[in-house]
Design a protein around this motif. Structure first.
Motif, PDB file in Angstrom:
ATOM      1  N   HIS A  83      31.256  50.031  32.016  1.00 54.10           N
ATOM      2  CA  HIS A  83      31.748  51.089  32.881  1.00 54.10           C
ATOM      3  C   HIS A  83      33.261  51.193  32.732  1.00 54.10           C
ATOM      4  O   HIS A  83      33.967  50.189  32.892  1.00 54.10           O
ATOM      5  N   GLU A  84      33.769  52.374  32.456  1.00 51.87           N
ATOM      6  CA  GLU A  84      35.215  52.573  32.468  1.00 51.87           C
ATOM      7  C   GLU A  84      35.630  53.028  33.863  1.00 51.87           C
ATOM      8  O   GLU A  84      35.102  54.017  34.385  1.00 51.87           O
ATOM      9  N   VAL A  85      36.554  52.296  34.475  1.00 54.87           N
ATOM     10  CA  VAL A  85      36.991  52.577  35.839  1.00 54.87           C
ATOM     11  C   VAL A  85      38.515  52.567  35.895  1.00 54.87           C
ATOM     12  O   VAL A  85      39.187  52.091  34.969  1.00 54.87           O
ATOM     13  N   GLU A  86      39.047  53.057  37.002  1.00 54.71           N
ATOM     14  CA  GLU A  86      40.483  53.002  37.220  1.00 54.71           C
ATOM     15  C   GLU A  86      40.900  51.592  37.606  1.00 54.71           C
ATOM     16  O   GLU A  86      40.100  50.801  38.108  1.00 54.71           O
ATOM     17  N   ASP A  87      42.174  51.278  37.382  1.00 47.10           N
ATOM     18  CA  ASP A  87      42.671  49.935  37.677  1.00 47.10           C
ATOM     19  C   ASP A  87      42.496  49.576  39.145  1.00 47.10           C
ATOM     20  O   ASP A  87      42.253  48.416  39.476  1.00 47.10           O
ATOM     21  N   GLN A  88      42.602  50.567  40.032  1.00 48.83           N
ATOM     22  CA  GLN A  88      42.452  50.281  41.457  1.00 48.83           C
ATOM     23  C   GLN A  88      41.043  49.771  41.786  1.00 48.83           C
ATOM     24  O   GLN A  88      40.860  49.002  42.740  1.00 48.83           O
ATOM     25  N   ILE A  89      40.069  50.159  40.997  1.00 46.59           N
ATOM     26  CA  ILE A  89      38.701  49.678  41.218  1.00 46.59           C
ATOM     27  C   ILE A  89      38.607  48.192  40.872  1.00 46.59           C
ATOM     28  O   ILE A  89      38.037  47.392  41.625  1.00 46.59           O
ATOM     29  N   ILE A  90      39.180  47.814  39.735  1.00 43.91           N
ATOM     30  CA  ILE A  90      39.187  46.397  39.360  1.00 43.91           C
ATOM     31  C   ILE A  90      39.920  45.576  40.404  1.00 43.91           C
ATOM     32  O   ILE A  90      39.464  44.496  40.802  1.00 43.91           O
ATOM     33  N   ARG A  91      41.073  46.076  40.864  1.00 43.80           N
ATOM     34  CA  ARG A  91      41.833  45.331  41.871  1.00 43.80           C
ATOM     35  C   ARG A  91      41.027  45.148  43.144  1.00 43.80           C
ATOM     36  O   ARG A  91      41.054  44.090  43.768  1.00 43.80           O
ATOM     37  N   ALA A  92      40.308  46.183  43.547  1.00 45.60           N
ATOM     38  CA  ALA A  92      39.505  46.091  44.761  1.00 45.60           C
ATOM     39  C   ALA A  92      38.367  45.093  44.617  1.00 45.60           C
ATOM     40  O   ALA A  92      37.938  44.475  45.596  1.00 45.60           O
ATOM     41  N   MET A  93      37.872  44.916  43.412  1.00 41.85           N
ATOM     42  CA  MET A  93      36.791  43.956  43.192  1.00 41.85           C
ATOM     43  C   MET A  93      37.252  42.514  43.352  1.00 41.85           C
ATOM     44  O   MET A  93      36.433  41.608  43.528  1.00 41.85           O
ATOM     45  N   VAL A  94      38.564  42.288  43.265  1.00 45.24           N
ATOM     46  CA  VAL A  94      39.114  40.935  43.465  1.00 45.24           C
ATOM     47  C   VAL A  94      40.163  40.980  44.581  1.00 45.24           C
ATOM     48  O   VAL A  94      41.150  40.263  44.551  1.00 45.24           O
ATOM     49  N   ARG A  95      39.927  41.825  45.584  1.00 49.41           N
ATOM     50  CA  ARG A  95      40.923  42.120  46.607  1.00 49.41           C
ATOM     51  C   ARG A  95      41.310  40.891  47.430  1.00 49.41           C
ATOM     52  O   ARG A  95      40.557  39.937  47.567  1.00 49.41           O
ATOM     53  N   GLU A  96      42.484  40.993  48.020  1.00 49.33           N
ATOM     54  CA  GLU A  96      42.985  39.964  48.911  1.00 49.33           C
ATOM     55  C   GLU A  96      42.397  40.128  50.304  1.00 49.33           C
ATOM     56  O   GLU A  96      42.032  41.222  50.718  1.00 49.33           O
ATOM     57  N   ASP A  97      42.389  39.011  51.055  1.00 51.68           N
ATOM     58  CA  ASP A  97      42.078  39.123  52.475  1.00 51.68           C
ATOM     59  C   ASP A  97      43.388  39.240  53.249  1.00 51.68           C
ATOM     60  O   ASP A  97      44.475  39.284  52.691  1.00 51.68           O
ATOM     61  N   ALA A  98      43.313  39.267  54.548  1.00 50.18           N
ATOM     62  CA  ALA A  98      44.494  39.501  55.374  1.00 50.18           C
ATOM     63  C   ALA A  98      45.515  38.384  55.270  1.00 50.18           C
ATOM     64  O   ALA A  98      46.692  38.567  55.552  1.00 50.18           O
TER      65      ALA A  98
END
Length: 311
Positions: A83-98
């Motif tokens: 799947h080709e996705v935008e970089d923001q999608i990859i970042r969200a898949m390894v997102r930070e918590d609060a």
């Protein structure tokens, strides 16, 4: 690039598919989904080249695909969807918590305080994506009897090295130890049930692909492992600061299993006494001990050195 016909392209970092990938930082989510995630081109290359049977999907940005076109080629050869996705999608898949940490507890890599990161070009204060590429893999089933079967399947009558991790609790240490075992030519890695999960994102990252290079068996019971090693004529060896024999002068058997213990207190006394061989790593300075990874590195590469020298 190909998309599954029954799945629309991922365009929102808040989508359910993205949330499920991010949730794989937790062990319960990995077990529920029977999936784990792999981050970065080197690890994904190893997954596709050595354990394509585990691979399920690959997500990549256009920039990452241009930099690492071999990943899509390997995936295509194995019938894996890319799947080709935008970089923001990859970042969200390894997102930070609060708290500013990734959901597996590892401190997040942050960009510089002023402006964009000079290497990634991403704006400051965001979690850096894993070089624009991420894969999902099928989580292998945890079978308590698998370790005994794996030991019984080892070739007889020839030199070999087994690494047994017992109560190693930090996933980063687990991944690094698997990488070291791979580099030293180990034939098998066994984790007892009290170890951290080698399929946690932090462990997968730390192994840098080695998780897919050699057999890694989880969920073992240490007593059963020691008995199986005896039956396979593999000598269990432990390190202890109180051992009489020194590593560099002791006779090491050609079929050896290094037993590595907990980061804080090492191996328990019962396991130490059950190991037929115990050696001490000589320390020349004032340090009282070595951490588990350093001790493992010394022992494994001394084993490799002797084997290559025909000793």
């Amino acid at each position: 690039m190909t998309e599954r016909p029954d799945q629309p392209p991922i365009t929102s970092p808040r989508s359910e598919r993205v949330r499920k990938v991010a949730a794989l930082a937790g062990r319960s989510a990995r077990r529920k989904q029977q999936m784990f995630r792999v981050e970065g081109p080197q690890s994904i290359r190893s997954l596709l080249a050595h354990r394509a049977d585990l691979a399920r999907e690959v997500f990549t940005t256009a920039r990452a695909d241009a930099a690492h076109p071999e990943l899509a080629d390997l995936a295509r050869e194995a019938g894996i969807t890319v799947h080709e996705v935008e970089d923001q999608i990859i970042r969200a898949m390894v997102r930070e918590d609060a708290a500013g940490k990734t959901s597996d507890g590892a401190t997040a890599a942050r960009t510089t305080a002023a402006g964009a990161n000079p290497e990634s070009g991403q704006p400051s204060g965001t979690l850096m994506s894993p070089q624009g590429v991420l894969a999902l893999g099928r989580l292998p089933a945890e079978d308590p009897s698998a370790a005994v079967a794996a030991i019984a399947a080892l070739p007889s009558g020839q030199p070999l090295t087994v690494v047994v991790l017992h109560e190693v609790r930090d996933p980063g240490n687990v991944g690094t130890l698997i990488r070291t075992a791979d580099a030293a030519g180990a034939d098998l890695v066994i984790l007892t049930r009290t170890c951290a999960d080698p399929y946690a994102p932090k462990a997968v990252r730390a192994s840098v692909g080695s998780l897919f290079h050699l057999p890694v068996v989880t969920g073992a019971e240490i007593d059963e492992v020691l008995e199986a090693l005896r039956s396979a004529q593999v000598t269990a060896a432990a390190t202890s600061g109180y051992a009489q024999a020194e590593l560099f002068t002791a006779e090491l058997p050609s079929r050896i299993a290094w037993i590595l213990g907990n980061e804080a207190h090492g191996l328990d006394q019962r396991t130490l006494e059950a190991a037929p061989l115990s050696v001490r790593i000589p320390l020349a300075g004032h340090a009282e001990s070595l951490n588990v990874h350093t001790a493992a590195t010394v022992c494994l590469f001394e084993t490799l050195r002797r084997r290559q020298a025909g000793e």
